[in-house]
Design a protein around this motif. Structure first.
Motif, PDB file in Angstrom:
ATOM      1  N   THR A 172       5.837  -3.767  12.498  1.00  0.00           N
ATOM      2  CA  THR A 172       5.597  -5.202  12.315  1.00  0.00           C
ATOM      3  C   THR A 172       6.347  -6.016  13.366  1.00  0.00           C
ATOM      4  O   THR A 172       5.865  -7.055  13.812  1.00  0.00           O
ATOM      5  N   GLY A 209      -5.249 -10.378   7.639  1.00  0.00           N
ATOM      6  CA  GLY A 209      -5.630 -11.701   7.157  1.00  0.00           C
ATOM      7  C   GLY A 209      -6.859 -12.236   7.864  1.00  0.00           C
ATOM      8  O   GLY A 209      -7.178 -13.415   7.753  1.00  0.00           O
ATOM      9  N   GLU A 216      -3.269 -15.329  11.877  1.00  0.00           N
ATOM     10  CA  GLU A 216      -2.962 -14.876  10.520  1.00  0.00           C
ATOM     11  C   GLU A 216      -2.162 -13.581  10.553  1.00  0.00           C
ATOM     12  O   GLU A 216      -1.196 -13.405   9.818  1.00  0.00           O
ATOM     13  N   ALA A 217      -2.572 -12.653  11.418  1.00  0.00           N
ATOM     14  CA  ALA A 217      -1.868 -11.378  11.521  1.00  0.00           C
ATOM     15  C   ALA A 217      -0.429 -11.600  11.979  1.00  0.00           C
ATOM     16  O   ALA A 217       0.507 -10.994  11.449  1.00  0.00           O
ATOM     17  N   ARG A 220       1.573 -12.930   9.051  1.00  0.00           N
ATOM     18  CA  ARG A 220       1.794 -11.909   8.033  1.00  0.00           C
ATOM     19  C   ARG A 220       2.826 -10.883   8.491  1.00  0.00           C
ATOM     20  O   ARG A 220       3.727 -10.502   7.741  1.00  0.00           O
ATOM     21  N   LEU A 224       6.483 -10.124   6.750  1.00  0.00           N
ATOM     22  CA  LEU A 224       6.836  -8.757   6.378  1.00  0.00           C
ATOM     23  C   LEU A 224       8.104  -8.322   7.105  1.00  0.00           C
ATOM     24  O   LEU A 224       9.000  -7.710   6.521  1.00  0.00           O
TER      25      LEU A 224
ATOM     26  N   PHE B  48      -3.604 -11.921  -1.406  1.00  0.00           N
ATOM     27  CA  PHE B  48      -3.424 -11.559  -0.005  1.00  0.00           C
ATOM     28  C   PHE B  48      -4.741 -11.419   0.743  1.00  0.00           C
ATOM     29  O   PHE B  48      -4.761 -11.391   1.956  1.00  0.00           O
ATOM     30  N   THR B  53     -11.102 -17.434   6.542  1.00  0.00           N
ATOM     31  CA  THR B  53     -10.316 -17.011   7.697  1.00  0.00           C
ATOM     32  C   THR B  53     -10.336 -18.137   8.730  1.00  0.00           C
ATOM     33  O   THR B  53     -11.270 -18.940   8.771  1.00  0.00           O
TER      34      THR B  53
END
Lengths: 442, 164
Positions: A172, A209, A216-217, A220, A224, B48, B53
């Motif tokens: 991550t 996401g 979004e990634a 996220r 994390l 989640f 999007t």
């Protein structure tokens, strides 16, 4: 200082202010530290269990667990690397923004405007690589000394989960600089997840996401990386350590062999006398609390022929030595080598070849043969084997020794798998060029 | 505490009159907690899994048919789609590698992936490398304003062209 433990005789009449002032430093000191620097065994024990930071340790540890050549301090180094990662990571958070438009600029700012920015990022990056390597080496040590055997089966399972969490932490964190390396490594990595049976595509979608790696990634992975996974890791580490004590301390070489392997200078508290005495006799004279009544495989006081030494100072000195060694290594490496930063993300132009971080290159090499088997099948089988090995390999012989002859089969299988993995990593790292074609590095 | 004296000789289960009720309460509480744990896990999954999007839309215009002369193969890397025109027939072929999601490049023989060496022919069929599936073809329509529209949510059989 030692006068602080005894309360002064009650003063007659109102205490004069000046004597309170005169005793202020002593009183403040003795209110913080309950014990003077220990000079007797009782005080050594008291120091360990009345100090919040020291009571993680047992009062006494078996002297054979202190042999540097047995544990190599690998687990401890992993812990210290994690501590370094938390400290440097929190500092980096003050300047980082998890946004696709700003993240890379913030990386450049670390280079150009932030005081010690490059150095902090170097420390964080190299400690992260180091932690992945050390956790893996620690697992090898535990396997090759048979330390996962009863009653330590479940602590091994927690250890395997810790290895996976460490890898996920590193993975991550890999996306956060938002450079070409990050973007394509995560694109490839999350596509591997999509090969999982039944839920694969869904898992990838929830992880990112979105359908592709984007804002979004990044958000996220950031959450994390800085909140969820460190919390999980801390909790598991706490259980891991707690269980060491509840499972009877570290596994260790048997009492009879290699006596005196601990340098005589390391052992400062009375050991020799107690070993000779019958256990019951020595128990009568001992001062101990609740732990004396607890049944089970715990570290016991007084009911075994005693070959243990006080944690203060023997264990603490060893830990301090490892800490200094770890910090100096990371500092030196961070001064000499800079963490890589490639071009900013360009969605149109994947680098050729696009490579994952080194510890996943073995995986990527296998993925180039078959995406399902290399990315999902074989790794799942490997992790599954690691999880169940203490429940299948039940023999009690050869525990506490490196490469014990009784464990020849298990050790050979384990070493073969490790070597196979290393070979895949070496091929993926050095022998793969554009289009993942085989190239010679020489 | 007084078990040894007052209740000596009686079966253990009956020594305290309210044990069955208490045990049932414990079972119910445990069942309830486990159930809410399952529900919490499920609701987390839905939390989640985004309903909206923020990335680029899966349906998008690519311009008028005249922008794509006959015989061209134009790769649009932002949308990850290759527009193919042969005569009056048009098609939209995905340029996302079916292996691990890299963008495939247009090659003389079709498509080639830079990440793990997968190769496809002109129609997206796999000719080499680790790719497990051919490149999908997307639905192509003509919007009322005269522009071509690609819908990446709808796949069509390979070889299905849109006639203009």
């Amino acid at each position: 200082m030692s006068t602080a433990v005894k309360d002064p005789a009650p003063a007659k009449g109102p205490a004069p202010l000046w004597s309170a002032l005169r005793e202020l430093p002593t009183n403040v000191w003795s209110s913080i530290f309950r014990n003077p620097l220990p000079s007797t065994d009782l005080e050594r024990a008291s120091t360990s269990f009345t100090n919040f930071f020291l009571h993680l340790h047992p009062v006494k540890v078996h002297r054979n667990t202190l042999r540097p050549g047995y544990t190599l301090g690998l687990g401890l180094i992993s812990l210290f690397l994690f501590v370094i990662l938390v400290f440097t990571g929190v500092l980096l958070m003050f300047y980082y923004v998890p946004s696709t438009t700003q993240a890379y600029d913030r990386m450049l700012d670390l280079r150009s405007t932030v005081a010690f920015g490059v150095f902090l990022r170097n420390m964080h990056r190299w400690a992260a690589h180091g932690m992945v390597a050390l956790v893996f080496l620690h697992m090898c040590r535990v396997f090759l000394t048979g330390a996962y055997k009863k009653p330590r089966e479940f602590n091994w399972v927690i250890g395997v989960v810790l290895l996976l969490v460490t890898l996920f932490m590193s993975f991550t964190g890999y996306l956060l600089p938002w450079d070409q390396l990050a973007f394509w490594a995560i694109t490839v990595g999350t596509s591997i997840a999509a090969y999982a049976p039944l839920m694969g595509k869904q898992i990838q979608f929830v992880l990112l996401g979105d359908t592709t790696v984007g804002q979004e990634a990044l958000l996220r992975f950031y959450v994390l990386h800085v909140a969820v996974l460190p919390a999980v890791l801390t909790l598991l580490v706490a259980v891991h350590f707690w269980r060491i004590r509840k499972d009877g301390g570290l596994s260790r070489p048997e009492d009879g062999e290699a006596r005196g392997a601990v340098p005589a200078g390391m052992v400062q508290a009375g050991v020799v006398k107690m070993r000779i005495e019958p256990a019951v006799e020595s128990a009568k004279r001992k001062i101990y609390g609740l732990q004396g009544f607890v049944r089970g495989p715990f570290t016991k006081v007084g009911n075994v022929p005693d070959d243990s030494v006080y944690s203060w100072p023997n264990l603490l000195m060893a830990e301090l030595f490892v800490l200094v060694l770890t910090i100096s290594a990371i500092l030196v490496i961070s001064l000499v080598f800079n963490a890589p930063l490639e071009q900013p993300v360009n969605v149109m132009h994947p680098p050729n070849p696009a490579k994952a971080p080194w510890y996943f290159l073995g995986l990527q090499e296998m993925v180039s043969y078959s995406a399902f088997w290399g990315g999902v099948g074989v790794p799942s089988v490997m992790v599954g084997l690691l999880l169940v090995v203490p429940y299948i390999d039940r023999g009690a012989a050869g525990v506490g020794r490196w490469f014990a002859r009784e464990r020849l089969l298990a050790n050979t299988l384990f070493i073969s798998l490790v070597i196979l993995n290393v070979i895949f990593i070496v091929i993926g790292t050095f022998f793969r060029g554009p289009n993942w074609a085989f190239v010679s590095p020489f | 505490m007084p078990l040894e004296t007052a209740d000596r000789g009686r079966p253990v289960a009956l020594q305290e009159g309210n044990v069955p009720r208490r045990r049932m309460m414990a079972w119910l509480a445990g069942f309830g907690l486990a159930g809410s744990g399952v529900l919490a896990a499920l609701s987390n999954w839905f939390f989640f899994k985004p309903r909206v999007t923020y990335g680029p839309s899966a349906r998008f215009s690519i311009g008028k048919p005249e922008d794509f002369p006959s015989g061209t193969r134009i790769s649009r890397d932002v949308e990850r789609v290759c527009i193919v025109r042969e005569g009056n027939r048009l098609a939209a072929i995905s340029t996302t590698c079916t292996h691990l999601g890299c963008i495939v490049a247009i090659a003389d023989t079709g498509f080639a992936c830079p990440c793990h060496g997968s190769r496809y022919d002109q129609d997206g069929n796999v000719t080499g490398g680790p790719a497990p599936k051919p490149l999908p073809w997307f639905k192509l329509t003509l919007a009322p304003n005269g522009e071509l529209e690609v819908d990446k949510n709808t796949q069509v059989d390979p070889g299905t062209y849109f006639n203009v």
